[in-house]
Design an enzyme around this catalytic site. Sequence first.
Site, PDB file in Angstrom:
ATOM      1  N   HIS A  15       0.819  -1.116   0.008  1.00 55.96           N
ATOM      2  CA  HIS A  15      -0.054   0.078   0.007  1.00 55.96           C
ATOM      3  C   HIS A  15       0.788   1.283  -0.096  1.00 55.96           C
ATOM      4  CE1 HIS A  15      -3.231   2.476   2.138  1.00 55.96           C
ATOM      5  NE2 HIS A  15      -3.647   2.057   0.748  1.00 55.96           N
ATOM      6  N   HIS A  57      -1.406  11.281  -1.896  1.00 51.42           N
ATOM      7  CA  HIS A  57      -2.866  10.817  -1.421  1.00 51.42           C
ATOM      8  C   HIS A  57      -3.788  11.830  -1.038  1.00 51.42           C
ATOM      9  CE1 HIS A  57      -5.613   9.422   1.963  1.00 51.42           C
ATOM     10  NE2 HIS A  57      -5.470   8.175   1.147  1.00 51.42           N
TER      11      HIS A  57
END
Length: 248
Positions: A15, A57
């Site tokens: 991730h 992000h």
Amino acid sequence: TAELPSWPYSRYIAHRGGGRLAPENTLAAMRVGAAHGFTMFEYDVKLSRDNVLVLMHDDNVDRTSNGTGPAAAKSYAELAQLDFGAWHSAAYAGEPLPTLAAVARYTVANHIASNVEIKPCPGREAETGAAVALACKQLWQGASTPPLLSSFAEESLQAALDAAPELPRALLVEKVPADWRERLAKYQCVALNINQQDATRDLIDAVHAAGYRIAAWTVNDPERARVLLDWGIDGIFTDELAAIRPAA
Ligand code: G3P
Ligand code: MG
């Protein structure tokens, strides 16, 4: 039961490149992911103000850099001056924000597969989806494994489908909608990427029976990872690269 689409991807997906071990969404993170044996990374991609695709992000740069404010308001030149590593630990001070182009070169050269998550700045959903799809088509030309494009933003997925229908897509959902079959069909997806809390054996079986793959984020408990893999899930995104990793 429908035939499943090809899935040339690892069931273990690092991730944001390096999980918790390195500053997320950087090349340094990817070197850590690769060192832990991962052959597939997920990372988040958005457009700078002047349309350069970069890995980030959040909407704002505050959490993951020494800058402040919305990423959408910054040019690539401005973003490139920020430190995206020091917030994590001193060892990563000075780590730059990578472009999608740089990450494509790194991953393709190292035979690492990618899940490019389209994470648009607010209001730029369609143009980001199109830009990511067109860039991926070019950057992964001739690569053995195409990048899997995914997004929570359905406008971005639609734009990616329109721009590069040949690239595989996954619908990302915070909660599994009752009409997931219709949505997967609409965006011609190969996979449904769910919150791991929603993963059940029945859901995995139903998604497979409908002819789609299924992956879950973010699985950080090794016992939960084992259960989901036993149930036949196609991928788990993890931050815990030391505890949850492909067999050597
Ligand atoms: O793509 C899987 C996962 O990364 C989705 O959530 O917030 O970590 O981007 P988030
Ligand atoms: Mg993500």
